[in-house]
Scaffold this motif. Structure first.
Motif, PDB file in Angstrom:
ATOM      1  N   ARG A  70       4.074  44.636   1.011  1.00  0.00           N
ATOM      2  CA  ARG A  70       5.489  44.980   1.094  1.00  0.00           C
ATOM      3  C   ARG A  70       5.661  46.493   1.157  1.00  0.00           C
ATOM      4  O   ARG A  70       5.980  47.158   0.177  1.00  0.00           O
ATOM      5  CB  ARG A  70       6.212  44.404  -0.109  1.00  0.00           C
ATOM      6  CG  ARG A  70       6.282  42.900  -0.101  1.00  0.00           C
ATOM      7  CD  ARG A  70       6.820  42.338  -1.397  1.00  0.00           C
ATOM      8  NE  ARG A  70       5.851  42.505  -2.469  1.00  0.00           N
ATOM      9  CZ  ARG A  70       6.114  43.112  -3.607  1.00  0.00           C
ATOM     10  NH1 ARG A  70       7.278  43.647  -3.828  1.00  0.00           N
ATOM     11  NH2 ARG A  70       5.185  43.198  -4.539  1.00  0.00           N
ATOM     12  N   ASP A  97       1.600  42.060   6.063  1.00  0.00           N
ATOM     13  CA  ASP A  97       3.005  41.700   6.203  1.00  0.00           C
ATOM     14  C   ASP A  97       3.391  41.308   7.624  1.00  0.00           C
ATOM     15  O   ASP A  97       4.567  41.143   7.926  1.00  0.00           O
ATOM     16  CB  ASP A  97       3.915  42.834   5.703  1.00  0.00           C
ATOM     17  CG  ASP A  97       3.635  44.166   6.388  1.00  0.00           C
ATOM     18  OD1 ASP A  97       2.720  44.222   7.233  1.00  0.00           O
ATOM     19  OD2 ASP A  97       4.324  45.144   6.067  1.00  0.00           O
ATOM     20  N   SER A 144       7.621  48.190   3.545  1.00  0.00           N
ATOM     21  CA  SER A 144       8.869  48.650   4.144  1.00  0.00           C
ATOM     22  C   SER A 144      10.014  47.795   3.636  1.00  0.00           C
ATOM     23  O   SER A 144       9.840  46.638   3.277  1.00  0.00           O
ATOM     24  CB  SER A 144       8.798  48.578   5.669  1.00  0.00           C
ATOM     25  OG  SER A 144       8.557  47.255   6.098  1.00  0.00           O
ATOM     26  N   ASP A 145      11.200  48.397   3.606  1.00  0.00           N
ATOM     27  CA  ASP A 145      12.388  47.691   3.161  1.00  0.00           C
ATOM     28  C   ASP A 145      13.009  47.007   4.368  1.00  0.00           C
ATOM     29  O   ASP A 145      13.938  47.511   4.995  1.00  0.00           O
ATOM     30  CB  ASP A 145      13.354  48.679   2.526  1.00  0.00           C
ATOM     31  CG  ASP A 145      14.395  47.976   1.681  1.00  0.00           C
ATOM     32  OD1 ASP A 145      14.243  46.758   1.460  1.00  0.00           O
ATOM     33  OD2 ASP A 145      15.353  48.628   1.252  1.00  0.00           O
ATOM     34  N   THR A 146      12.496  45.849   4.709  1.00  0.00           N
ATOM     35  CA  THR A 146      12.940  45.126   5.884  1.00  0.00           C
ATOM     36  C   THR A 146      14.271  44.450   5.600  1.00  0.00           C
ATOM     37  O   THR A 146      14.694  44.300   4.443  1.00  0.00           O
ATOM     38  CB  THR A 146      11.910  44.060   6.269  1.00  0.00           C
ATOM     39  OG1 THR A 146      11.894  43.058   5.236  1.00  0.00           O
ATOM     40  CG2 THR A 146      10.517  44.662   6.422  1.00  0.00           C
TER      41      THR A 146
END
Length: 245
Positions: free
Chosen positions: A3, A88, A5-7
């Protein structure tokens, strides 16, 4: 690498609306369909691999546009070079993708996991948390939706709903009665009073009753019993109940 990146999916997972839509919670006039359409525009149709990515793993396919979510059992393709993929990455190729169950608003067959199987997946994720696509706590909430409880397990169901409610309260998603309501929506009781888990020496654990359509994990459906036994073995879950060992 998990995790990193702030998708849009990770943003959605931190909102009550995601979980209300996932649980089909229409309380107080909440519009599940409209929210699902909005979520679909924001996050697409992601796949989550739980855990990332041993020989066998669960793949949760989310489709909020029509509120149809499917849980698969997958294994890795021996001819694929997985060094080319990040942890990811979505839609990583697999050797097989076998449906375990699905949720929708019509003809649903969701109950395909036992609680100890959920716990074993979460333990595996906790051992390598930085590799996972979602947090172990989020995985517990996502997978709770797929756990079946027999009519003889009401005390266990109540206790496990308390655990789910606590997992919803800790990040501030819901509180008090709302958390309890959502826990009951994520960890659903089967409506038939003859449903139970039964041990079969050939198939392992099966789940069903006279009306077998709330679960694929019985003789009335094409459940991948042999492959799922390998998955349980990988997770270190006992092959049979203590009463027959």
């Amino acid at each position: 690498m998990g995790r990193t990146s702030d998708t849009p999916l990770h943003t959605a997972l931190r909102t009550p609306e995601f979980w209300r839509c996932y649980a089909l919670d229409g309380t107080d006039g909440f519009d599940v369909d409209a929210t699902g359409e909005r979520l679909a525009e924001e996050i697409g149709e992601p796949n989550l691999d739980l855990p990332v990515r041993p020989d066998w793993f669960l793949r949760l396919s989310l489709c909020f546009e029509v509120n149809l979510h499917t849980l698969y059992l997958c294994d890795l393709d021996p001819d694929e070079d997985y060094e080319d993929y990040e942890d990811d990455d979505e839609d990583v190729p697999v050797d097989s993708q076998l449906e375990l169950g699905h949720w929708d608003q019509a003809r649903w067959h969701p109950f395909c996991l036992r609680w100890e199987e959920l716990e074993a997946v979460v333990r595996r994720m906790r051992a390598e948390p930085d590799r996972q696509q979602v947090s172990p706590e989020q995985a517990m909430l996502l997978l709770a939706r797929w756990v079946g409880h027999g009519a003889d397990e009401q005390d266990l169901l109540v206790a496990r709903r308390r655990s789910v409610a606590g997992a919803l309260e800790r990040p501030g998603l819901f509180h008090g009665d709302d958390a309890a309501r959502m826990a009951a929506g994520l960890l659903v009781a089967v409506s038939e009073d003859d449903y139970a888990w039964r041990w079969d020496a050939e198939k392992g654990w099966t789940f069903g009753g006279d009306y077998g359509c709330y679960s694929n994990r019985n003789d009335g459906h094409d459940f991948p019993f042999a492959e799922f036994a390998e998955f349980r073995q990988m997770l270190g879950v006992a092959d049979e109940p203590a009463s027959v060992r």
